[in-house]
Design an enzyme around this catalytic site. Sequence first.
Site, mmCIF file in Angstrom:
data_model
loop_
_atom_site.group_PDB
_atom_site.id
_atom_site.type_symbol
_atom_site.label_atom_id
_atom_site.label_comp_id
_atom_site.label_asym_id
_atom_site.label_seq_id
_atom_site.Cartn_x
_atom_site.Cartn_y
_atom_site.Cartn_z
ATOM 1 N N ASN A 1 -3.269 -14.791 11.400
ATOM 2 C CA ASN A 1 -2.851 -15.933 12.223
ATOM 3 C C ASN A 1 -3.778 -16.162 13.403
ATOM 4 O OD1 ASN A 1 0.023 -17.309 11.640
ATOM 5 N ND2 ASN A 1 -0.071 -15.266 10.757
ATOM 6 N N LYS B 1 -3.248 -10.579 12.561
ATOM 7 C CA LYS B 1 -4.696 -10.820 12.483
ATOM 8 C C LYS B 1 -5.019 -12.163 11.827
ATOM 9 C CE LYS B 1 -5.589 -7.060 10.237
ATOM 10 N NZ LYS B 1 -4.179 -6.620 10.226
ATOM 11 N N CYS C 1 0.623 -7.662 11.645
ATOM 12 C CA CYS C 1 0.845 -7.813 13.085
ATOM 13 C C CYS C 1 0.024 -8.954 13.692
ATOM 14 C CB CYS C 1 0.563 -6.501 13.806
ATOM 15 S SG CYS C 1 1.761 -5.221 13.396
ATOM 16 N N ASP D 1 -9.555 -9.664 8.490
ATOM 17 C CA ASP D 1 -9.022 -8.318 8.235
ATOM 18 C C ASP D 1 -10.009 -7.191 8.512
ATOM 19 O OD1 ASP D 1 -6.673 -6.855 7.322
ATOM 20 O OD2 ASP D 1 -7.800 -6.337 5.528
ATOM 21 N N TYR E 1 -1.011 -3.462 -7.051
ATOM 22 C CA TYR E 1 -0.908 -4.189 -5.781
ATOM 23 C C TYR E 1 -2.274 -4.229 -5.080
ATOM 24 C CZ TYR E 1 -0.169 -5.246 -0.955
ATOM 25 O OH TYR E 1 -0.305 -5.815 0.277
ATOM 26 N N LYS F 1 -9.715 -2.259 1.316
ATOM 27 C CA LYS F 1 -9.367 -1.124 2.176
ATOM 28 C C LYS F 1 -10.163 0.129 1.798
ATOM 29 C CE LYS F 1 -6.262 -3.605 4.193
ATOM 30 N NZ LYS F 1 -6.467 -4.026 5.591
ATOM 31 N N GLY G 1 -3.777 -4.054 -2.111
ATOM 32 C CA GLY G 1 -4.303 -3.046 -1.188
ATOM 33 C C GLY G 1 -4.638 -1.736 -1.880
ATOM 34 N N ARG H 1 0.849 -1.196 0.000
ATOM 35 C CA ARG H 1 0.000 0.000 0.000
ATOM 36 C C ARG H 1 0.883 1.243 0.000
ATOM 37 N NH1 ARG H 1 -1.923 0.764 4.314
ATOM 38 N NH2 ARG H 1 -1.363 -1.070 5.519
ATOM 39 N N ARG I 1 2.814 -4.361 17.505
ATOM 40 C CA ARG I 1 4.107 -5.025 17.480
ATOM 41 C C ARG I 1 5.064 -4.120 18.240
ATOM 42 N NH1 ARG I 1 6.689 -8.583 13.657
ATOM 43 N NH2 ARG I 1 4.747 -8.969 12.538
ATOM 44 N N SER J 1 4.863 -10.274 0.607
ATOM 45 C CA SER J 1 4.246 -11.171 -0.382
ATOM 46 C C SER J 1 2.962 -11.737 0.212
ATOM 47 C CB SER J 1 5.212 -12.279 -0.776
ATOM 48 O OG SER J 1 5.702 -12.959 0.358
ATOM 49 N N ARG J 2 2.009 -12.063 -0.665
ATOM 50 C CA ARG J 2 0.652 -12.377 -0.198
ATOM 51 C C ARG J 2 0.081 -13.615 -0.864
ATOM 52 N NH1 ARG J 2 -1.748 -8.823 3.873
ATOM 53 N NH2 ARG J 2 -0.111 -7.287 4.146
ATOM 54 N N SER K 1 -1.473 -3.752 10.043
ATOM 55 C CA SER K 1 -1.126 -4.665 8.959
ATOM 56 C C SER K 1 0.163 -5.412 9.287
ATOM 57 C CB SER K 1 -0.948 -3.880 7.665
ATOM 58 O OG SER K 1 -2.116 -3.147 7.400
ATOM 59 N N HIS L 1 -10.680 -2.406 11.231
ATOM 60 C CA HIS L 1 -9.592 -3.263 10.722
ATOM 61 C C HIS L 1 -9.401 -4.421 11.705
ATOM 62 C CE1 HIS L 1 -5.111 -3.298 9.213
ATOM 63 N NE2 HIS L 1 -5.840 -4.176 8.567
HETATM 64 P P1 GDP Z 1 -1.984 -9.512 9.603
HETATM 65 O O1 GDP Z 1 -1.362 -8.804 8.453
HETATM 66 O O2 GDP Z 1 -2.349 -8.604 10.726
HETATM 67 O O3 GDP Z 1 -3.091 -10.398 9.186
HETATM 68 O O4 GDP Z 1 -0.821 -10.432 10.208
HETATM 69 P P2 GDP Z 1 -0.470 -11.970 9.937
HETATM 70 O O5 GDP Z 1 -1.311 -12.875 10.756
HETATM 71 O O6 GDP Z 1 -0.453 -12.219 8.468
HETATM 72 O O7 GDP Z 1 0.991 -12.019 10.508
HETATM 73 C C1 GDP Z 1 2.004 -11.117 10.052
HETATM 74 C C2 GDP Z 1 3.362 -11.686 10.361
HETATM 75 O O8 GDP Z 1 3.500 -11.815 11.778
HETATM 76 C C3 GDP Z 1 3.581 -13.081 9.774
HETATM 77 O O9 GDP Z 1 4.913 -13.189 9.333
HETATM 78 C C4 GDP Z 1 3.316 -13.995 10.944
HETATM 79 O O10 GDP Z 1 4.032 -15.204 10.845
HETATM 80 C C5 GDP Z 1 3.766 -13.155 12.141
HETATM 81 N N1 GDP Z 1 2.992 -13.477 13.367
HETATM 82 C C6 GDP Z 1 1.656 -13.626 13.462
HETATM 83 N N2 GDP Z 1 1.284 -13.969 14.720
HETATM 84 C C7 GDP Z 1 2.426 -14.026 15.450
HETATM 85 C C8 GDP Z 1 2.710 -14.328 16.822
HETATM 86 O O11 GDP Z 1 1.829 -14.629 17.635
HETATM 87 N N3 GDP Z 1 4.018 -14.258 17.198
HETATM 88 C C9 GDP Z 1 5.020 -13.939 16.308
HETATM 89 N N4 GDP Z 1 6.267 -13.909 16.765
HETATM 90 N N5 GDP Z 1 4.789 -13.654 15.010
HETATM 91 C C10 GDP Z 1 3.510 -13.700 14.582
HETATM 92 P P1 PGA Z 2 -3.198 -7.192 6.558
HETATM 93 O O1 PGA Z 2 -3.982 -6.704 5.237
HETATM 94 O O2 PGA Z 2 -3.802 -6.348 7.612
HETATM 95 O O3 PGA Z 2 -3.556 -8.619 6.582
HETATM 96 O O4 PGA Z 2 -1.727 -6.947 6.438
HETATM 97 C C1 PGA Z 2 -3.499 -5.919 4.252
HETATM 98 C C2 PGA Z 2 -3.176 -4.506 4.675
HETATM 99 O O5 PGA Z 2 -3.616 -4.069 5.763
HETATM 100 O O6 PGA Z 2 -2.514 -3.849 3.883
HETATM 101 MN MN MN Z 3 -5.289 -5.213 6.732
HETATM 102 MN MN MN Z 4 -3.956 -10.498 7.296
#
Ligand code: GDP
Ligand code: PGA
Ligand code: MN
Ligand code: MN
Length: 612
Positions: free
Chosen positions: A278, A276, A274, A297, A221, A230, A223, A82, A420, A388-389, A272, A250
Site C-alpha cells: 500500500n 508495504k 503490515c 516487497d 503457496y 523469499k 511464499g 508461508r 503493526r 489471499s493474494r 508481512s 524486506h
Molecule cells: P504488505 O504485506 O506489507 O505489503 O502489506 P499490504 O500493503 O498488503 O497491507 C496489508 C494489510 O494492511 C491490507 O489489508 C491493507 O489494507 C492494510 N493496510 C495497509 N496500509 C494500511 C494503513 O496505512 N492503515 C491501515 N489501517 N491498514 C493498512
Molecule cells: P508481503 O509478502 O510482505 O507483501 O506480505 C509476502 C510475505 O512476506 O509472505
Molecule cells: Mn513480504
Molecule cells: Mn505486499
Amino acid sequence: MSAPATVPGLDRAPTSHPRLLRWVHEVAELTTPDRVVWCDGSDAEWQRLTDELVEAGTLVRLNDEKKPNSFWARTDPSDVARVEERTFICSVDEADAGPTNNWMAPAEMKRLMTELYRGSMRGRTMYVIPFCMGPLNAANPMFGVEITDSAYVVASMRIMTRMGTKVLEAMGDDAEFVPALHSIGAPLEPGQQDVAWPCSETKYISHFPETREIWSYGSGYGGNSLLGKKCYSLRIASVMARDEGWLAEHMLILKLTSPEQKVYYVAAAFPSACGKTNLAMLEPTIPGWKVETLGDDIAWMRFGDDGRLYAVNPEYGLFGVAPGTDWKTNPNAMRTLDQGNSVFTNVALTDDGDIWWEGMGEPPAHLTDWKGRDWTPDSGELSSHPNSRFCTPITQCPILADEYEDPKGVPISAILFGGRRKTTIPLVSEARDWTHGVYLGATLSSETTAAAVGQVGVVRRDPMAMLPFIGYHGADYFAHWIEMGKGKDGAGDPSLLPKIFYVNWFRRGDDGRFLWPGFGENSRVLKWVVERLEGRAEAVETPIGYVPTPDAIDTDGLDLSAADLAEVLRVDPEEWKPEIPQVTEWFAKFGDKLPGVLWAELDALKARLGVE
Ligand code: GDP
Ligand code: PGA
Ligand code: MN
Ligand code: MN
C-alpha cells in the site's frame, strides 16, 4: 520404480550449460516425471499452461471484460501461507543459523528430502524455469533456475520474475545460478484422478547457504513455492549480501517528488501484511506531492561510487495481500489489476466472473468463497482468506517509476522501519543516528498476521521485518547493519547514508479504532520525513527518538481531532517501560555475538526512560 532411461523432453534442452544440464538430469532421474518442459516464457506457453490449469480445475478463467487474461485459484485449505515452522537454514555449522532459524545439518536434510523427492513428480510434468532477479542487463545478473512440478508455479513465476529463453541465453554456458528445486509432493499413480490443488501434508522449505541452493517440498503457496522471492531474494541473498558488503532487505522502494520538484527515494521495511504494498503505491492526499512505485516487497541495496546506498527491486511482479485493497485505500493497485494478466488466489468469485474480497465496498448478494462454497453477506464467515493474494505484473502499475529497469538502482534518502502495534509506538519517530536506527530495526515489534501459518495478533520481535528471512545468524546480521553504517568499503561518509525512521500506522484508541486514517494520508508522514531530511521540520526529542510536534504534521484538509493527533504521536514512558525487559530478553537470545553497541543503545534508552 526405477527411473526411465530417458524422460521425454529432457534432451530438448535449449542450453549447453554443463552444470545446469547435469542438475536437471539428476533431478529428473530422482523425481521421475512423465515429461520435462524447458520454459521459454512466451505468450504461447502462458496460453498453454493456463488452459491446462483451467482444464485441471486449478484455475478458473475470469470474465474477460472484467479482468482480461486473468484467473481465480483456490488452494487446499491447509496451504494458504508461508510455513515458518517448516522453513530451515541448513548451514554446515548449526551456530551459523543463529537463534532465530530452524536448523538441520545439510547432509541430513538432503538425505531426508532426497527420499521425499524420489518419484515425487511421477505422473506429472517437470518444468525448468530459468529466471533472473533484477534487470538482465545488470553488471552481475542474479540468475536462478527453478525446477517445479507445478504449472501454477510456472505461471506465477512468469509474472513475478524475468524468466525464459532470454535468461537462458544471457546465462551462456558458464554463468553462476542458484538452483531452486520445488515439488508439490503429490505423485500421481496411473489412472489416479488428480485434485485441483495437489500438495503434501509434509512440507520443507530448506536453504543451503554455503552452496546457495534451495529445496522446497510439499506446498504450492507462493511464499513457499515461487523460489525466486523469499527463498532466493531474501534468505540466500542475505548471505551473499553479508559476504559481499550489501543488503538484501524486506523493503518496498518508492520515489517521492515534493511540490518543489525535489526527488527522494525511500525504502521501508514492515513485516508481512503490515502495509508495504500500500505505501509503495500510495496516492498522496496532500497537494503537489507525487509517489511513484519501484518495488513493494524486496530491496537489494549496494553502495554506489558516490558512497550512497542504491536500491534495486529484484522482482517483476506484485504478490499482494488482497483483502483491504480497494479504490479508496489503494487505487493504483486496482488500476494495475484491472489491466488483467493476473492470478488471484483464495479470494472470492462473483457471479459475473470477477473477484471480490473483504474491504472492497458493499458485498454482492452472492459469491463463491475461497473454499468454493456459496457465500452470502449473512454467511458469518470471510469470503476470502485473510492472506489471499493477487499476483500481477509490476509493469502494469500506472505509477511505476522510470528508474525501475535501471540496474544501478536509486539512491535511498530514508529508511522506514515499522510494524503493526495497537499501543505504545507513535505514528512516526526519527532515529538519533545510524546506530540508533539499527537498534530500532533490531527491536522492531509487530502483531503477527495471516501471512504466515500460526496465531494472529501476537506481538513478536521481527528485526528489520526480516525474522522469517535472515539466512544466517541474527547477531551477525545486526553486526552487518552496523558495519554498513561506516559507508562504502567501511571508510565512506556516514552522512551519505539514509536517515532512519520508525512508523506505526496501526495505533488504536481506547475504543479500538485506528487513530490514524492511513493509506493515502500516510503521505503526510512522508512529507514530515522529507522536511526532516531538509532540516526544516519541527520535532521534540523524546526518550525513543525525535517525534513530530502536532503542528509539524500537515493536517490540512484532514478530518482528525486534535486529541487523536496528540494520542497517535504520544510517547508515554510508562507504556515504554514494559518494552525494556522484552528487549533485554530478545537481545539475550543472541548471546555474546550481539554487537555491544546495541546493548549500549538499550542502556541509553533505559537511562532516558529513567529505568534502573
Ligand atoms: P504488505 O504485506 O506489507 O505489503 O502489506 P499490504 O500493503 O498488503 O497491507 C496489508 C494489510 O494492511 C491490507 O489489508 C491493507 O489494507 C492494510 N493496510 C495497509 N496500509 C494500511 C494503513 O496505512 N492503515 C491501515 N489501517 N491498514 C493498512
Ligand atoms: P508481503 O509478502 O510482505 O507483501 O506480505 C509476502 C510475505 O512476506 O509472505
Ligand atoms: Mn513480504
Ligand atoms: Mn505486499
